[in-house]
Design a protein around this motif. Sequence first.
Motif, PDB file in Angstrom:
ATOM      1  N   PHE A 294       0.828  -1.204   0.000  1.00 20.50           N
ATOM      2  CA  PHE A 294       0.000   0.000   0.000  1.00 20.50           C
ATOM      3  C   PHE A 294       0.862   1.253   0.000  1.00 20.50           C
ATOM      4  N   SER A 295       0.438   2.240  -0.788  1.00 20.43           N
ATOM      5  CA  SER A 295       1.087   3.552  -0.761  1.00 20.43           C
ATOM      6  C   SER A 295       0.024   4.624  -0.916  1.00 20.43           C
ATOM      7  N   ALA A 296       0.264   5.805  -0.352  1.00 22.49           N
ATOM      8  CA  ALA A 296      -0.679   6.924  -0.421  1.00 22.49           C
ATOM      9  C   ALA A 296       0.073   8.190  -0.792  1.00 22.49           C
ATOM     10  N   HIS A 297      -0.545   9.001  -1.643  1.00 22.30           N
ATOM     11  CA  HIS A 297       0.081  10.236  -2.109  1.00 22.30           C
ATOM     12  C   HIS A 297      -0.950  11.359  -2.097  1.00 22.30           C
ATOM     13  N   THR A 298      -0.512  12.569  -1.745  1.00 18.72           N
ATOM     14  CA  THR A 298      -1.400  13.724  -1.657  1.00 18.72           C
ATOM     15  C   THR A 298      -1.191  14.653  -2.845  1.00 18.72           C
ATOM     16  N   MET A 299      -2.294  15.076  -3.472  1.00 17.67           N
ATOM     17  CA  MET A 299      -2.250  16.016  -4.591  1.00 17.67           C
ATOM     18  C   MET A 299      -3.619  16.651  -4.752  1.00 17.67           C
ATOM     19  N   ASN A 300      -3.749  17.625  -5.656  1.00 15.77           N
ATOM     20  CA  ASN A 300      -5.051  18.261  -5.786  1.00 15.77           C
ATOM     21  C   ASN A 300      -5.992  17.424  -6.656  1.00 15.77           C
ATOM     22  N   SER A 301      -7.262  17.820  -6.663  1.00 17.52           N
ATOM     23  CA  SER A 301      -8.306  16.983  -7.276  1.00 17.52           C
ATOM     24  C   SER A 301      -8.075  16.749  -8.764  1.00 17.52           C
ATOM     25  N   ASP A 302      -7.703  17.802  -9.507  1.00 17.72           N
ATOM     26  CA  ASP A 302      -7.480  17.638 -10.944  1.00 17.72           C
ATOM     27  C   ASP A 302      -6.356  16.651 -11.228  1.00 17.72           C
ATOM     28  N   GLN A 303      -5.295  16.713 -10.432  1.00 22.54           N
ATOM     29  CA  GLN A 303      -4.184  15.784 -10.601  1.00 22.54           C
ATOM     30  C   GLN A 303      -4.614  14.348 -10.298  1.00 22.54           C
ATOM     31  N   ILE A 304      -5.480  14.192  -9.310  1.00 19.44           N
ATOM     32  CA  ILE A 304      -5.971  12.854  -8.957  1.00 19.44           C
ATOM     33  C   ILE A 304      -6.798  12.272 -10.089  1.00 19.44           C
ATOM     34  N   ILE A 305      -7.727  13.056 -10.632  1.00 15.93           N
ATOM     35  CA  ILE A 305      -8.555  12.580 -11.747  1.00 15.93           C
ATOM     36  C   ILE A 305      -7.671  12.181 -12.922  1.00 15.93           C
ATOM     37  N   ASP A 306      -6.692  13.026 -13.235  1.00 20.86           N
ATOM     38  CA  ASP A 306      -5.786  12.731 -14.346  1.00 20.86           C
ATOM     39  C   ASP A 306      -5.000  11.451 -14.086  1.00 20.86           C
ATOM     40  N   GLY A 307      -4.541  11.276 -12.840  1.00 25.36           N
ATOM     41  CA  GLY A 307      -3.776  10.079 -12.489  1.00 25.36           C
ATOM     42  C   GLY A 307      -4.597   8.806 -12.589  1.00 25.36           C
ATOM     43  N   ILE A 308      -5.879   8.876 -12.203  1.00 23.79           N
ATOM     44  CA  ILE A 308      -6.735   7.695 -12.287  1.00 23.79           C
ATOM     45  C   ILE A 308      -7.051   7.371 -13.743  1.00 23.79           C
ATOM     46  N   ILE A 309      -7.351   8.395 -14.550  1.00 22.54           N
ATOM     47  CA  ILE A 309      -7.641   8.160 -15.965  1.00 22.54           C
ATOM     48  C   ILE A 309      -6.445   7.506 -16.658  1.00 22.54           C
ATOM     49  N   LYS A 310      -5.240   7.974 -16.301  1.00 20.55           N
ATOM     50  CA  LYS A 310      -4.031   7.427 -16.922  1.00 20.55           C
ATOM     51  C   LYS A 310      -3.554   6.141 -16.251  1.00 20.55           C
ATOM     52  N   LYS A 311      -4.331   5.669 -15.260  1.00 16.14           N
ATOM     53  CA  LYS A 311      -4.032   4.421 -14.550  1.00 16.14           C
ATOM     54  C   LYS A 311      -2.666   4.460 -13.858  1.00 16.14           C
ATOM     55  N   GLN A 312      -2.328   5.642 -13.332  1.00 21.59           N
ATOM     56  CA  GLN A 312      -1.098   5.789 -12.562  1.00 21.59           C
ATOM     57  C   GLN A 312      -1.318   5.439 -11.090  1.00 21.59           C
ATOM     58  N   ALA A 313      -2.568   5.235 -10.707  1.00 20.60           N
ATOM     59  CA  ALA A 313      -2.925   4.839  -9.346  1.00 20.60           C
ATOM     60  C   ALA A 313      -4.200   4.017  -9.422  1.00 20.60           C
ATOM     61  N   HIS A 314      -4.548   3.359  -8.324  1.00 16.96           N
ATOM     62  CA  HIS A 314      -5.681   2.448  -8.324  1.00 16.96           C
ATOM     63  C   HIS A 314      -6.957   3.079  -7.775  1.00 16.96           C
ATOM     64  N   MET A 315      -6.825   4.163  -7.002  1.00 21.83           N
ATOM     65  CA  MET A 315      -8.011   4.792  -6.417  1.00 21.83           C
ATOM     66  C   MET A 315      -7.650   6.204  -5.981  1.00 21.83           C
ATOM     67  N   GLY A 316      -8.633   7.091  -6.006  1.00 25.60           N
ATOM     68  CA  GLY A 316      -8.441   8.446  -5.514  1.00 25.60           C
ATOM     69  C   GLY A 316      -9.598   8.843  -4.626  1.00 25.60           C
ATOM     70  N   ILE A 317      -9.372   9.828  -3.758  1.00 25.01           N
ATOM     71  CA  ILE A 317     -10.436  10.397  -2.927  1.00 25.01           C
ATOM     72  C   ILE A 317     -10.383  11.909  -3.086  1.00 25.01           C
ATOM     73  N   ILE A 318     -11.480  12.494  -3.557  1.00 26.90           N
ATOM     74  CA  ILE A 318     -11.555  13.929  -3.803  1.00 26.90           C
ATOM     75  C   ILE A 318     -12.845  14.482  -3.209  1.00 26.90           C
ATOM     76  N   GLU A 319     -12.975  15.824  -3.197  1.00 29.74           N
ATOM     77  CA  GLU A 319     -14.234  16.453  -2.778  1.00 29.74           C
ATOM     78  C   GLU A 319     -14.848  17.260  -3.901  1.00 29.74           C
ATOM     79  N   LYS A 320     -14.122  17.445  -4.981  1.00 27.63           N
ATOM     80  CA  LYS A 320     -14.589  18.265  -6.094  1.00 27.63           C
ATOM     81  C   LYS A 320     -15.448  17.420  -7.041  1.00 27.63           C
ATOM     82  N   PRO A 321     -16.711  17.780  -7.258  1.00 28.23           N
ATOM     83  CA  PRO A 321     -17.525  16.991  -8.184  1.00 28.23           C
ATOM     84  C   PRO A 321     -17.007  17.102  -9.609  1.00 28.23           C
ATOM     85  N   VAL A 322     -17.013  15.993 -10.328  1.00 31.62           N
ATOM     86  CA  VAL A 322     -16.561  15.996 -11.723  1.00 31.62           C
ATOM     87  C   VAL A 322     -17.605  15.317 -12.589  1.00 31.62           C
ATOM     88  N   ASP A 323     -17.665  15.698 -13.835  1.00 27.96           N
ATOM     89  CA  ASP A 323     -18.627  15.138 -14.773  1.00 27.96           C
ATOM     90  C   ASP A 323     -17.859  14.477 -15.912  1.00 27.96           C
TER      91      ASP A 323
END
Length: 312
Positions: free
Chosen positions: A128-157
């Motif tokens: 297990f590893s955890a990394h902190t970044m802003n919401s846009d970076q998290i969405i981009d990382g998940i789309i590019k499959k650079q991580a397995h899961m993200g937790i954000i508060e910003k709604p996205v469509d």
Amino acid sequence: MSTVNDLSFTHLVTLIAVFENGEFTAAADELGIAQSTVSKRIATLESAFGLRLFIRRAKSQLLPTPAGKRLYSCAAEVLRQWSDTVYHMNPHNFRKTPFSLLLSHTASSTLLPKVIRGLNGLLDTMQFSAHTMNSDQIIDGIIKKQAHMGIIEKPVDTDMVRLDVLGEDKLVLAFNTSAETAASAASASQASVSHHHGNSSTSRNVFPDISSDTLWLLRESGSGVRYFTDMFFRTFDISPTHMVELDSNEKIRSVLASGVGCTVLSENCVPPNVRTFDPGEAFIRHFYAVTPNTGLNPDQRIIAEHIMELLR
């Protein structure tokens, strides 16, 4: 003319890559094949189904049609089932399961301890590893499959990731008494006052009269808190002139604790002795779990679901 009998897994994999990248060139780079091959495979799919899957736009951008969205969803499910089969047939799947979690700054400070406590009994079977970044970076990382899961508060469509609602997070205006004018301070002293986590909270009906030279502490663009801060400015018709942009909640919290500035912040992150104002229900946001539509093996999906249950 191509028929459905001409299709294979490679066509579905190519469709998924094109859908998630939004262009042929990026999809070709991801798959390690020529762009012409990508174009040919998509043309084969369109011919087989007799439907247009993407609309070609300027600058090589592709917009999926309703048929393209439906086929992507079906293809993702087919590939998930096949990936599960391959995973279970792999003699090496007894190794520790890698799992990378990306968290927004607020989620990192308020939710990560609960996640790690809840995963403690599973750590002998997962890496297990955890990394902190802003919401846009998290969405981009998940789309590019650079991580397995993200937790954000910003709604996205977007159709490119899966969103699951977790718990709530209440935002408040946090400010030091010196940020108010003397008149507002006198008015606030006569208003009803409540206490929460050691912070003095003004009545929702008594908005603090923030002076024009007040220093506003802002998160960077792309963060979940900044999204709601901009909404706060619009809601209360505020045009700040003195602003400092900081790239973490901890930096903002440190400045607030020193007696300087005001900001929009999670109620759980407000330092002691800093006053707060409740801006209303519109600023009660949700945490969202973000996972990729494809790419997680069965064990990783179990871990992701377990984390969601911990935080609901």
